[in-house]
Design an enzyme around this catalytic site. Structure first.
Site: not given
Length: 278
Positions: A88, A125, A127, A205
């Site tokens: 991120h 991931d 995200h 995740d």
């Protein structure tokens, strides 16, 4: 090569400026800014010298591990950094628990020092990897396959424009559907791009029960996912760097360990060359 930690010499911090802006690095000298990035508000109350030592130094060590992993992967075919994957963070902005852009720094290192000219990011991931997407916007040397849940953070619609191959998996997606989509995605990626290095962001995740990922992938599904990506690299003789990235349950550690053991059992990695760097 399995890397658990790597201390990045403070004298090399200047190399961060090869990706990060000076303004962003200066912002990390403010505890309040760091607290916002890692989403832990009480950190704002601590002296920055303590934040540097206890928060940012461990982040930098993980960045060092990711960069080292690229070098070792080029030499030996694979490397796993048990850490890193701060997808991120981009050159000018941190967020989502990510203070440094280790993926971008790793790829920059590969271009400059490893004589590599084409890199594929496989970001699995839960995200969206908006950090590296921003850093490599319209960079034809980098191909990004991002398979993510569009209904969760970061909702970065601008960065999504720079994903070469977008695979969206909705909240509640189960193991069988997830692995089917991954098989299809890898087949497409193989036709679209021929990388000299793969950076694999292997967040756990996506596990069933993870409070942030909201997917329903079983522990065995994680092992099968990682096996598919390593087999993709191995069959094409492409060096691969794996980063463990996000995962917000205590069970993630065991799932990662079991997956690495599975890779060894399937002869996709050679644990005889295992070393712990501290």
């Amino acid at each position: 090569m399995l890397i658990s930690n790597f201390k990045l010499d403070l004298l090399t911090i200047g190399k961060f400026k090869q990706v990060h802006t000076e303004a962003y690095l200066n912002s990390l000298k403010k505890s309040a800014d760091v607290a916002m990035i890692i989403e832990v508000p009480p950190v704002a109350l601590f002296p920055n010298c303590l934040v540097q030592q206890k928060v940012l130094s461990p982040f930098r060590n993980q960045v060092g591990g990711t960069i080292l992993a690229a070098k070792l992967a080029k030499e030996r075919g694979w490397a796993i950094n048990v850490g890193g994957g701060f997808h991120h963070c981009c050159g000018g902005k941190g967020g989502g628990f990510c203070a440094y852009a280790d993926i971008s720094l790793c790829i920059h290192f590969a271009f400059v020092r490893l004589n590599i000219s084409r890199v594929m990011i496989i970001d699995l991931d839960a995200h969206q990897g908006n950090g590296h997407e921003t850093d490599f916007a319209n960079d034809s040397r980098v191909y990004i396959l991002d398979m993510y849940n569009p209904g969760i953070y970061p909702f970065d619609y601008e960065a999504r424009r720079f994903i070469d191959q977008r695979v969206e998996v909705a909240s509640g997606t189960t193991t069988a559907e997830y692995l089917r989509k991954l098989d299809e995605a890898l087949e497409v990626a193989a036709h679209n791009f021929s990388p000299e290095l793969i950076v694999y962001n292997a967040g756990t995740d996506i596990l069933d029960g993870d409070p942030l990922g909201r997917l329903k992938i079983s522990p065995d599904g994680i092992s099968r996912r990682d096996e598919k990506v390593f087999r993709f690299a191995r069959e094409r003789n492409i060096p691969i760097v794996m980063l463990t990235s996000g995962g917000y349950m205590k069970s993630s550690a065991r799932v990662i360990a079991d997956s690495i053991a599975n890779l060894s059992n399937k002869s996709l990695i050679d644990m005889g060359r295992n070393v712990e760097v501290t």
